[in-house]
Design a protein around this motif. Sequence first.
Motif, PDB file in Angstrom:
ATOM      1  N   GLY A   1       0.759  -1.236   0.000  1.00  0.00           N
ATOM      2  CA  GLY A   1       0.000   0.000   0.000  1.00  0.00           C
ATOM      3  C   GLY A   1       0.788   1.283   0.000  1.00  0.00           C
ATOM      4  N   LEU A   2       2.103   1.225   0.048  1.00  0.00           N
ATOM      5  CA  LEU A   2       2.879   2.468   0.034  1.00  0.00           C
ATOM      6  C   LEU A   2       2.715   3.144  -1.323  1.00  0.00           C
ATOM      7  CD1 LEU A   2       4.769   4.438   1.396  1.00  0.00           C
ATOM      8  CD2 LEU A   2       6.707   3.011   0.654  1.00  0.00           C
ATOM      9  N   LEU A   3       2.123   4.332  -1.308  1.00  0.00           N
ATOM     10  CA  LEU A   3       1.732   4.996  -2.548  1.00  0.00           C
ATOM     11  C   LEU A   3       2.648   6.142  -2.927  1.00  0.00           C
ATOM     12  CD1 LEU A   3      -0.495   5.297  -4.779  1.00  0.00           C
ATOM     13  CD2 LEU A   3      -1.619   6.921  -3.213  1.00  0.00           C
ATOM     14  N   ALA A   4       3.098   6.914  -1.950  1.00  0.00           N
ATOM     15  CA  ALA A   4       3.895   8.103  -2.249  1.00  0.00           C
ATOM     16  C   ALA A   4       4.638   8.529  -0.993  1.00  0.00           C
ATOM     17  CB  ALA A   4       2.999   9.236  -2.750  1.00  0.00           C
ATOM     18  N   ALA A   5       5.569   9.454  -1.166  1.00  0.00           N
ATOM     19  CA  ALA A   5       6.325  10.011  -0.050  1.00  0.00           C
ATOM     20  C   ALA A   5       6.514  11.502  -0.281  1.00  0.00           C
ATOM     21  CB  ALA A   5       7.676   9.317   0.089  1.00  0.00           C
TER      22      ALA A   5
END
Length: 226
Positions: free
Chosen positions: A24-28
């Motif tokens: 689920g890591l989408l953006a930073a």
Amino acid sequence: MLTWLTRDSLTFPPLDKALHDPNGLLAAGGDLTPERLVQAYRHGCFPWYQDGQPILWWSPDPRTVLFPDELHVSRSLAKFIRQGHCQVSFDTDFAAVIAACAAPRDYADGTWITDSMQAAYCELHRRGIAHSVEVRQNGELVGGLYGLAMGRLFFGESMFSRADNASKVGFVALVEHLKAAGFVLIDCQMPTNHLHSLGARAISRASFAEHLARHLDQPNTATWAR
């Protein structure tokens, strides 16, 4: 490839661009302005990171949610609620609730509710978007939770408990309050045994996105104490 956000744009990448590992890591990057936070939840993602890390934005698949009609209250919990051990209120001390949620816990090394996160959500509360549930015993705050209400959806963020059943009592009161106001879904984000015991279950990211599209801009009749 992970998308890095700039402060100049509130645009998030499509949800299907989220990584599978970590799930689920989408953006930073980006920031925690009210405008970006609202856009994040409307898009289907939320911030979750440790102090010292860049801001990380997540959209897990599957997504843990609770439909108000599926709330499960055990016999023992129902009896405890009827006995009136706790008093429940809404929006009477948002800052105290989020600070308690950020406090150290025995099972965790740190907190993801950083000082900047607390300040950002307190601003959302001042704008009437974020709300809290307070659970008290004899006037003392012993449990609670907070999250965002948009359309007919509630996005739960965190809860805490300093007494037996306190967070469950607050959650049950919130679900009943939201159901009466026409809410159709409570986003619980990640699975826990605690939430599953109350009726939460997993749905696909695609299904969650459909609920966003259908219900984010629908009116509700919820009233919150100020």
